[in-house]
Design an enzyme around this catalytic site. Structure first.
Site, PDB file in Angstrom:
ATOM      1  N   HIS A 193      49.765  33.009  50.235  1.00  0.00           N
ATOM      2  CA  HIS A 193      50.544  31.886  50.762  1.00  0.00           C
ATOM      3  C   HIS A 193      51.922  32.353  51.235  1.00  0.00           C
ATOM      4  CE1 HIS A 193      48.006  28.531  48.720  1.00  0.00           C
ATOM      5  NE2 HIS A 193      47.272  29.437  49.350  1.00  0.00           N
ATOM      6  N   CYS A 233      52.295  24.533  47.136  1.00  0.00           N
ATOM      7  CA  CYS A 233      51.174  24.207  46.242  1.00  0.00           C
ATOM      8  C   CYS A 233      51.531  24.636  44.810  1.00  0.00           C
ATOM      9  CB  CYS A 233      49.900  24.903  46.725  1.00  0.00           C
ATOM     10  SG  CYS A 233      49.892  26.669  46.356  1.00  0.00           S
ATOM     11  N   GLU A 239      54.955  31.280  50.735  1.00  0.00           N
ATOM     12  CA  GLU A 239      56.025  31.375  49.730  1.00  0.00           C
ATOM     13  C   GLU A 239      55.901  32.663  48.929  1.00  0.00           C
ATOM     14  OE1 GLU A 239      53.927  28.923  50.360  1.00  0.00           O
ATOM     15  OE2 GLU A 239      54.776  26.950  49.971  1.00  0.00           O
ATOM     16  N   CYS A 274      52.150  28.438  44.355  1.00  0.00           N
ATOM     17  CA  CYS A 274      53.456  28.841  44.895  1.00  0.00           C
ATOM     18  C   CYS A 274      54.582  28.286  44.026  1.00  0.00           C
ATOM     19  CB  CYS A 274      53.612  28.362  46.333  1.00  0.00           C
ATOM     20  SG  CYS A 274      52.512  29.227  47.456  1.00  0.00           S
TER      21      CYS A 274
HETATM   22  O1  LIG Z   1      51.882  26.308  49.378  1.00  0.00           O
HETATM   23  C1  LIG Z   1      51.129  26.626  50.320  1.00  0.00           C
HETATM   24  C2  LIG Z   1      49.946  25.987  50.570  1.00  0.00           C
HETATM   25  C3  LIG Z   1      49.110  26.447  51.540  1.00  0.00           C
HETATM   26  N1  LIG Z   1      49.442  27.526  52.254  1.00  0.00           N
HETATM   27  C4  LIG Z   1      48.505  28.072  53.252  1.00  0.00           C
HETATM   28  C5  LIG Z   1      47.264  28.626  52.669  1.00  0.00           C
HETATM   29  C6  LIG Z   1      46.232  28.379  53.717  1.00  0.00           C
HETATM   30  O2  LIG Z   1      46.246  29.488  54.619  1.00  0.00           O
HETATM   31  C7  LIG Z   1      46.719  27.119  54.388  1.00  0.00           C
HETATM   32  C8  LIG Z   1      46.086  25.863  53.858  1.00  0.00           C
HETATM   33  O3  LIG Z   1      44.792  25.814  54.282  1.00  0.00           O
HETATM   34  P1  LIG Z   1      43.868  24.533  53.967  1.00  0.00           P
HETATM   35  O4  LIG Z   1      42.556  24.930  54.532  1.00  0.00           O
HETATM   36  O5  LIG Z   1      44.438  23.380  54.670  1.00  0.00           O
HETATM   37  O6  LIG Z   1      43.888  24.352  52.485  1.00  0.00           O
HETATM   38  O7  LIG Z   1      48.100  27.037  54.113  1.00  0.00           O
HETATM   39  C9  LIG Z   1      50.636  28.170  52.046  1.00  0.00           C
HETATM   40  O8  LIG Z   1      50.965  29.172  52.715  1.00  0.00           O
HETATM   41  N2  LIG Z   1      51.460  27.685  51.086  1.00  0.00           N
HETATM   42 ZN   LIG Z   2      50.797  27.930  47.883  1.00  0.00          ZN
END
Ligand SMILES: O=c1ccn([C@H]2C[C@H](O)[C@@H](COP(=O)(O)O)O2)c(=O)[nH]1
Ligand SMILES: [Zn+2]
Length: 189
Positions: A96, A122, A98, A125
């Site tokens: 991710h 999320c 972060e 993170c």
């Molecule tokens: O905190 C976050 C949450 C998500 N991401 C990134 C990880 C994935 O590449 C996408 C999310 O994909 P979905 O298919 O919509 O779940 O976003 C992040 O970098 N940081």
């Molecule tokens: Zn994340």
């Protein structure tokens, strides 16, 4: 005084009247735009997320975007979401934004720093942000906010005293134009 001397004096007076530009981007716009620029490096077809970590002196100390780990090819590892086997979806692999910003830090630590992110962090993170000592978050979108993972993030941030605020942009876009006429920019022309 001849005419050429007068013209020279006039332009000197004009020069002294020059004031600073007013339409420059402020610090917050700069940091959020940096996060958005980093996101443009992402290969994820569904979500491109960027993050920019800033210290108390307004210095950028880390930038990241969501992507595959070093050595894990963007072309070989999957970008799919829903697959029969979890091994064939991106979720087990992608780093991710972060996390990458924290890992990419160019300072000894990111204690008391602020992180600018496009998307609210999320839960995974959130754990990294807390453990790294980051104390403030500016996010642009809370689009996934009602999902358990994001509710958990808020619960952890509240408990750990990490402040989070939605960033409301002053303008809808910041354009980067590589086609600059540098000569025309000179005030003496
Ligand atoms: O905190 C976050 C949450 C998500 N991401 C990134 C990880 C994935 O590449 C996408 C999310 O994909 P979905 O298919 O919509 O779940 O976003 C992040 O970098 N940081
Ligand atoms: Zn994340």
């Amino acid at each position: 005084m001849d005419i050429s001397e007068m013209t020279a004096n006039m332009s000197l007076q004009d020069e002294t009247k020059l004031k600073k530009r007013e339409d420059y981007i402020d610090w917050q716009e700069y940091f959020m735009a940096t996060a958005f620029l980093a996101a443009k490096r992402s290969k994820d077809p569904s979500y491109q997320v960027g993050a920019c970590i800033v210290n108390k002196d307004n210095k950028i100390v880390g930038i990241g975007y969501n992507g595959m780990p070093i050595g894990c090819s963007d072309d070989e590892f999957p970008w799919a979401k829903k697959t029969p086997s979890p091994l064939d979806s991106k979720y087990l692999y992608v780093c991710h934004a972060e996390m990458n910003a924290i890992m990419n830090k160019n300072s000894a630590d990111v204690k008391d720093c602020t992180i600018y992110v496009g998307l609210f962090p999320c839960n995974e993170c959130a754990k990294m942000i807390i453990q790294a000592g980051i104390t403030k978050i500016y996010y642009l979108s809370d689009g996934k906010g009602d999902r358990p993972s994001y509710v958990a993030s808020k619960r952890m941030f509240d408990a750990a005293g990490v402040d989070y605020k939605q960033y409301v942009p002053k303008r809808s876009k910041i354009e980067i134009n590589f086609n600059v006429d540098w000569d025309a920019m000179s005030p003496s022309k």
